[in-house]
Write a protein that holds these residues in place. Sequence first.
Motif, PDB file in Angstrom:
ATOM      1  N   TYR A   7     -65.081 -49.801  58.635  1.00 36.62           N
ATOM      2  CA  TYR A   7     -66.496 -49.714  58.966  1.00 36.62           C
ATOM      3  C   TYR A   7     -67.084 -48.456  58.323  1.00 36.62           C
ATOM      4  CZ  TYR A   7     -65.191 -53.224  62.451  1.00 36.62           C
ATOM      5  OH  TYR A   7     -64.715 -54.354  63.080  1.00 36.62           O
TER       6      TYR A   7
ATOM      7  N   GLN B 158     -72.382 -53.318  65.044  1.00 40.03           N
ATOM      8  CA  GLN B 158     -71.725 -52.842  63.830  1.00 40.03           C
ATOM      9  C   GLN B 158     -70.286 -53.316  63.652  1.00 40.03           C
ATOM     10  OE1 GLN B 158     -73.220 -51.053  61.436  1.00 40.03           O
ATOM     11  NE2 GLN B 158     -75.166 -50.905  62.525  1.00 40.03           N
ATOM     12  N   VAL B 159     -69.606 -53.623  64.753  1.00 41.31           N
ATOM     13  CA  VAL B 159     -68.191 -53.984  64.647  1.00 41.31           C
ATOM     14  C   VAL B 159     -67.994 -55.438  65.038  1.00 41.31           C
ATOM     15  CG1 VAL B 159     -67.527 -51.595  65.179  1.00 41.31           C
ATOM     16  CG2 VAL B 159     -67.545 -53.301  67.013  1.00 41.31           C
TER      17      VAL B 159
END
Length: 295
Positions: free
Chosen positions: A5, A36-37
Amino acid sequence: MKQEYYYFVSGLPNINIDDTKLPWTPEEFLAEAKTQVSENDYHLLEILHLPMDLDNLLRVLYKTNKDRNMEGLYDDAFWEEYLAFLRDVLDNPEVKTPIEFSALPNFIKEIVLNTLKQEEMQPLPQTELALLKKFYAWTAKSPNDFIRDWFAFDAHIRNILTAINGRKFNLPYAQYLVGEGETTEKLSKSHTADFGLGKEDELYNALTRIYEQNNILYRERGYDILRWRWIDDYNFFNYFNIDRILGYYCQLRILTRWIKSSPELGKEVFNSILSDLNNSFSFPADFNIKSTQRK
């Protein structure tokens, strides 16, 4: 191979354990991380809260007057509905698990069902201990390195402090140790002053030095310093993967607890303890794990 990431990790604000201000709250971090993940990696962040969620489940199950653990992710209504579902299971074992409870580990269901089916519920500490032992056994089998090793380290701290307190107050503490292994065996059976751990167990020696502090605030701060430094050491070669994010989040939560209590006092205690440890603490080989050493 773990997903990287780059964008998310590169944008994380730097934090230090002696900071007196938060760059963002744990709630804000979680909200951002969720965008985001991956879903599986986000679930790992939720697992970090599970001990606090179990604490809240027990409070609802036993209807105690204890305040809600604010670090738990699930509110009381969630646990009330979960217990209602389990009572339905007692009447009909074929009842399917609602999707909102599907993320909970199965050991929770097994232990709470066993408690509910008794004519008279066993004492809360007994159920709590059963949940904790199963929790540490469950995390020990996690496919994620950080989750597995972080909670193994946490169990190591818990066991050492349990043994020290048990011996000090002449209590039968062995039954409260969690996990298995050589250290747990020594703590439960050794009659020597150092539980047979000796000078080679750096964590035991560091915990002993901190425990000797008369001020309980200094003790708790010292334990968190050890946790913080373990994370720094663990993630030395983890740059952009989920282990880096998990470690950052653990440190953010540590920092949040101390800033909420008293940022100035927290920094004062930090400097005092760090000086006492002479900045020379290093983790024993079992816990000084670098990602490059893992397969």
